[in-house]
Design a protein around this motif. Structure first.
Motif, mmCIF file in Angstrom:
data_model
loop_
_atom_site.group_PDB
_atom_site.id
_atom_site.type_symbol
_atom_site.label_atom_id
_atom_site.label_comp_id
_atom_site.label_asym_id
_atom_site.label_seq_id
_atom_site.Cartn_x
_atom_site.Cartn_y
_atom_site.Cartn_z
ATOM 1 N N GLU A 1 91.117 -10.668 -67.864
ATOM 2 C CA GLU A 1 90.876 -11.393 -66.621
ATOM 3 C C GLU A 1 90.841 -10.485 -65.398
ATOM 4 O O GLU A 1 90.599 -10.946 -64.281
ATOM 5 C CB GLU A 1 91.960 -12.457 -66.421
ATOM 6 N N VAL A 2 91.068 -9.204 -65.596
ATOM 7 C CA VAL A 2 91.097 -8.294 -64.459
ATOM 8 C C VAL A 2 89.700 -8.174 -63.846
ATOM 9 O O VAL A 2 88.680 -8.245 -64.543
ATOM 10 C CB VAL A 2 91.615 -6.899 -64.888
ATOM 11 N N THR A 3 89.642 -8.018 -62.520
ATOM 12 C CA THR A 3 88.383 -7.807 -61.794
ATOM 13 C C THR A 3 88.280 -6.331 -61.433
ATOM 14 O O THR A 3 89.182 -5.779 -60.787
ATOM 15 C CB THR A 3 88.337 -8.661 -60.509
ATOM 16 N N ILE A 4 87.179 -5.698 -61.851
ATOM 17 C CA ILE A 4 86.991 -4.275 -61.606
ATOM 18 C C ILE A 4 85.976 -4.085 -60.485
ATOM 19 O O ILE A 4 84.852 -4.578 -60.544
ATOM 20 C CB ILE A 4 86.512 -3.544 -62.878
ATOM 21 N N GLU B 1 80.629 -0.754 -65.929
ATOM 22 C CA GLU B 1 81.829 -1.487 -66.365
ATOM 23 C C GLU B 1 82.392 -2.393 -65.266
ATOM 24 O O GLU B 1 83.269 -3.208 -65.532
ATOM 25 C CB GLU B 1 82.908 -0.500 -66.793
ATOM 26 N N ALA B 2 81.891 -2.235 -64.043
ATOM 27 C CA ALA B 2 82.469 -2.961 -62.898
ATOM 28 C C ALA B 2 81.911 -4.367 -62.777
ATOM 29 O O ALA B 2 80.777 -4.658 -63.172
ATOM 30 C CB ALA B 2 82.216 -2.186 -61.618
ATOM 31 N N ASP B 3 82.713 -5.252 -62.189
ATOM 32 C CA ASP B 3 82.257 -6.605 -61.866
ATOM 33 C C ASP B 3 81.524 -6.635 -60.527
ATOM 34 O O ASP B 3 80.708 -7.513 -60.276
ATOM 35 C CB ASP B 3 83.461 -7.555 -61.801
ATOM 36 N N PHE B 4 81.841 -5.668 -59.661
ATOM 37 C CA PHE B 4 81.210 -5.597 -58.342
ATOM 38 C C PHE B 4 81.201 -4.154 -57.890
ATOM 39 O O PHE B 4 82.175 -3.427 -58.075
ATOM 40 C CB PHE B 4 81.987 -6.452 -57.330
ATOM 41 N N THR B 5 80.085 -3.738 -57.321
ATOM 42 C CA THR B 5 79.956 -2.391 -56.775
ATOM 43 C C THR B 5 79.600 -2.495 -55.300
ATOM 44 O O THR B 5 78.692 -3.250 -54.934
ATOM 45 C CB THR B 5 78.865 -1.592 -57.512
ATOM 46 N N GLY B 6 80.310 -1.763 -54.468
ATOM 47 C CA GLY B 6 80.017 -1.833 -53.043
ATOM 48 C C GLY B 6 80.696 -0.741 -52.266
ATOM 49 O O GLY B 6 81.549 -0.007 -52.792
ATOM 50 N N SER B 7 80.327 -0.629 -51.015
ATOM 51 C CA SER B 7 80.902 0.364 -50.116
ATOM 52 C C SER B 7 82.386 0.096 -49.898
ATOM 53 O O SER B 7 82.923 -0.947 -50.292
ATOM 54 C CB SER B 7 80.186 0.324 -48.769
#
Length: 359
Positions: free
Chosen positions: A249-252, A265-271
């Protein structure tokens, strides 16, 4: 010079370096932990009590009080990057944010003195945008692996190899490199900057991983360089999969300076700013933040209900900035950042094109 650069207006007059200001000497304030210091800083400790143990506060508090008082004497403003430690970010900074936010806010200050709590290219950017102000960095050794990965001559050679292709450089570069570019960008506005140029091909320098991420987000062909951030490139997809297996359930959350397999592997990529906004707005139960350690600490103080799991990599350059050398900087007015006027003039045009974009 590319056709794009030729078509964009440069400043009509060259920036000149003003004569050095004469600042009144001040004595080093007392740094004793007293009931007065405790009372004066109690409201600031409330901001950081979840990340700064009570046993450490008696050391930090006298510096915090002295710095905040001396800022008024010097008419100084402190700009602090998100990677600064919590006692700096939350207790003495006047403006906080990622490199784009700091560049933008640097143009708005009416202070006489800017103290840049970040790395050297950020202080250079503040000086470029504020040629008539005194810009200090508490430790001039605070560098950046990205900034040292490319030189002005490298950019000129790339222009020779790719004639007519505009050059967009990351703000994580030296003034000399910015001076050779058409426009600057940050991880927060990179795609918009690239697409604003209205051309089929753009050089994005020097971060290879940021360039790869931009290429995945746009139809514009991206020509890249081989630079990388020593903090973000150390993360691996394997370690993120291990976090996911331990808790599905972890958010990466990942920064686009990370390698592509990490981003996958990430759920979201951003600055930096977008990662902070994601946590504060969406409030995930548990977060793995794939960026610099202090970033998670600073967001933690603003989102106490979110549990942070930190695959921690420290930026050794950011950690050169401390409360003691911030105070030394204000007392002795050092270390001043100066940029050659010829370079500053051209670099300023590149930075301002980014800052002034309507995106």
């Amino acid at each position: 010079m590319s056709p794009l650069a030729a078509s964009l207006s440069l400043p009509s007059s060259r920036i000149t370096t003003p004569p050095p200001r004469r600042f009144q000497p001040v004595a080093m304030p007392s740094l004793e932990w007293t009931p007065e210091v405790e009372a004066a800083t109690a409201h600031l400790y409330e901001r950081v009590k979840t990340v700064v143990p009570p046993v450490e506060w008696p050391f930090f508090a006298p510096y915090v009080k002295a710095i905040n008082e001396l800022k008024k004497v010097r008419n100084a403003v402190i700009l602090a990057h998100n990677y600064q430690t919590p006692e700096i970010y939350n207790c003495v900074a006047d403006v906080v944010g990622d490199s784009f936010a700091l560049a933008r806010e640097a143009t708005k200050t009416d202070a006489d003195v800017i103290v840049q709590c970040g790395v050297h290219f950020m202080a250079e950017t503040s000086k470029i945008l504020n040629p008539d102000k005194t810009v200090l960095i508490p430790d001039s050794r605070a560098g950046c692996s990205l900034a040292t990965s490319i030189t002005a001559e490298d950019v000129r050679e790339l222009r020779r190899k790719h004639p007519g292709v505009p050059v967009a450089v990351y703000v994580n570069t030296t003034a000399e490199v910015k001076a050779e570019s058409d426009i600057c960008l940050t991880s927060g506005n990179a795609v918009q900057v690239v697409e604003s140029l209205g051309v089929p091909e753009v050089m994005v320098l020097p971060d290879q991983y940021l360039a790869m991420w931009i290429a995945s987000q746009t139809k514009v062909k991206i020509i890249s360089w081989h630079g990388a951030c020593e903090v973000h490139e150390r993360f691996t997809a394997e370690e993120l999969r291990a976090y996911r297996e331990a808790d599905p359930e972890v958010t990466i959350l990942a920064h686009p300076e990370c390698p592509p397999d990490v981003i996958a592997e990430a759920d979201f990529t951003g600055s930096t700013a977008k990662l902070a906004d994601y946590v504060k707005l969406k409030k995930p139960k548990k977060v793995v933040m794939v960026t610099e350690c202090s970033m998670a600490d600073n967001i933690m103080s603003e989102a106490p209900d979110v549990e942070f799991v930190k695959p921690c990599n420290l930026c050794p350059h950011m950690k050169r900035i401390t409360l003691p050398n911030i105070l030394e900087s204000l007392v002795h007015m050092r270390e001043e950042v100066l940029v050659d006027p010829m370079i500053a003039d051209r670099a300023r045009a590149s930075v301002e094109r980014m800052v002034n974009l309507k995106i």
